[in-house]
Design an enzyme around this catalytic site. Structure first.
Site, PDB file in Angstrom:
ATOM      1  N   TYR A 101      14.832   9.406 -32.414  1.00  0.00           N
ATOM      2  CA  TYR A 101      15.779  10.514 -32.429  1.00  0.00           C
ATOM      3  C   TYR A 101      16.784  10.314 -31.306  1.00  0.00           C
ATOM      4  CZ  TYR A 101      17.759  15.171 -32.084  1.00  0.00           C
ATOM      5  OH  TYR A 101      18.643  16.228 -32.048  1.00  0.00           O
ATOM      6  N   GLU A 189      23.725  14.209 -34.094  1.00  0.00           N
ATOM      7  CA  GLU A 189      22.313  13.850 -34.141  1.00  0.00           C
ATOM      8  C   GLU A 189      22.134  12.627 -35.037  1.00  0.00           C
ATOM      9  OE1 GLU A 189      19.357  17.386 -34.492  1.00  0.00           O
ATOM     10  OE2 GLU A 189      19.322  16.361 -36.403  1.00  0.00           O
TER      11      GLU A 189
END
Ligand code: GDP
Ligand code: MN
Length: 381
Positions: A101, A189
């Site tokens: 991530y 993201e």
């Protein structure tokens, strides 16, 4: 403004970030063509402005162009989060060694951007924060200096990487930061950022939200997207056209007020007495009868609404106007749920008289009104 995955990836690539080869398709035939061009097994991904597509069948793998076409046909018929899927993204299927991530967003409390990273990507960051918060690494960016290369490398090390991987991963954070600055990004993201078995790092997913207040600085970008800036539902569109601030929530009490502060306070009061708001609707300053009527009409179109709380602080807005607006809405048959009214300020008595004559009850304080509306919903349930 939220960008689609493929739009965000175009920006990522423009800044030199590696993404899997592929392209967008709007029909099964186009999907077949794209998959043939990739020339390897592919992933077919629904392009909607919603997360967790993987969990609802919006991400599928195909070994052949024919299979990609079949998946595309199926996915293009889907609705995800009530949003129709109008396009799919066809990309090379990656051999996953590790899902990572990487993101940057605004930390309002710290008044800084925060870089977030984890070696345990794939699932949503919210879920990860619940399950294993220790696996999430955060670093606040000093607004005077920006994200420094050594800080990006420290992130990668804290995430468990070593050797050549450190610089590769740090590169993603630094590029995200460049994009944030250049495009006035509120949130971006990459989840997952995939480390492949053959040692490549690639942005396999992309999320990018641009600050709506900065859109005027990105006219070229918006033009290049060839679509409206925002995906609005019919109620949001109507409210925007009227210049009202309108936000839908998960509860069942619509709060129609004037001024953002009063609307927030009203939502708080509803919540204090155990209710849940369905709607934040700020009519704005100087609301006249027509505006009040329109506001009620828009709020009523949301099927979650079980009761309405109108809370008006008369200033430039006159209470008699508000009362007339409520009467007009009632006459038009727009009101299909119980209505609780509280209004004070300019022409308060005239307004109350109008309501009294029409047999519409009203309350004096916000607390009483909030309690009343919460009770009405509880009784109805
Ligand atoms: P989201 O569920 O909407 O966030 O969609 P993602 O793009 O993140 O895809 C969901 C999941 O599908 C990822 O976490 C991966 O596990 C998997 N996935 C996505 N792209 C690929 C790929 O290219 N190869 C492989 N093997 N899995 C992928
Ligand atoms: Mn994802």
């Amino acid at each position: 403004m939220k960008l689609f995955e493929h739009e965000a990836k175009d920006i990522f690539r423009a800044f030199g970030m590696p993404t899997p080869p592929g392209g967008v398709a709007r029909t099964p035939e186009e999907a077949k063509k794209q998959a043939a061009e990739v020339g390897k097994p592919v992933v077919v991904k629904a392009q909607v402005l919603a997360g967790k597509r993987g969990k609802v069948g919006g991400v599928k793998f195909a070994d052949t162009p024919e299979e990609a076409a079949r998946h595309a046909e199926e996915i293009l018929k889907m609705k995800i989060n009530d949003l129709p899927v109008e396009a799919v993204l066809i990309e090379e299927k990656l051999d996953i060694q590790q899902e990572i991530y990487a993101g940057i967003t605004v930390d309002r409390n710290e008044r800084k951007y925060v870089v977030i990273g984890s070696g345990a990507g794939g699932m949503s960051i919210e879920e990860l924060a619940e399950e294993s918060p220790e696996k999430i690494i955060k670093h606040h960016i000093d607004p005077d200096f920006g994200l420094q290369p050594f800080e990006a490398r420290d992130m990668a090390i804290a995430m468990g990487f070593s050797g050549k991987s450190i610089n590769k991963l740090a590169g993603f954070f630094l590029k995200l930061w460049q994009i944030v600055k250049a495009r006035d990004v509120e949130l971006t993201e990459i989840n997952p950022l995939i480390l492949t078995k053959d040692g490549r790092f690639l942005a396999a997913d992309a999320r990018l939200n641009i600050d709506d207040n900065a859109l005027y600085r990105h006219k070229k970008l918006i033009e290049s997207l060839k679509r409206e800036p925002m995906e609005l539902n019919e109620r949001e569109r109507a409210a925007t056209q009227e210049g009202m601030a309108y936000v839908e929530l998960d509860g069942n009490i619509a709060c129609i007020c004037n001024g953002a502060g009063l609307t927030m306070a009203t939502l708080d009061a509803v919540s204090l007495y155990g209710g849940k708001a369905s709607t934040f609707l700020d009519l704005g300053g100087g609301a006249n009868a027509e505006r009040v009527e329109k506001g009620i009409e828009i709020a009523m179109k949301y099927d979650k609404v079980k009761a309405i709380l109108v809370n008006i602080m008369g200033g430039i807005t006159r209470c008699d106007e508000v009362a007339n607006g409520i009467l007009a809405a009632k006459k038009d048959g727009d009101i299909r749920a119980p209505l609780v009214i509280r209004m004070v300020g300019t022409n308060e008595e005239e307004g109350q008289e109008i309501l009294a004559k029409a047999g519409i009850p009203f309350l004096k304080t916000m607390e009483e009104a909030a309690q009343k509306v919460v009770n009405l919903v509880k009784e109805g349930a």
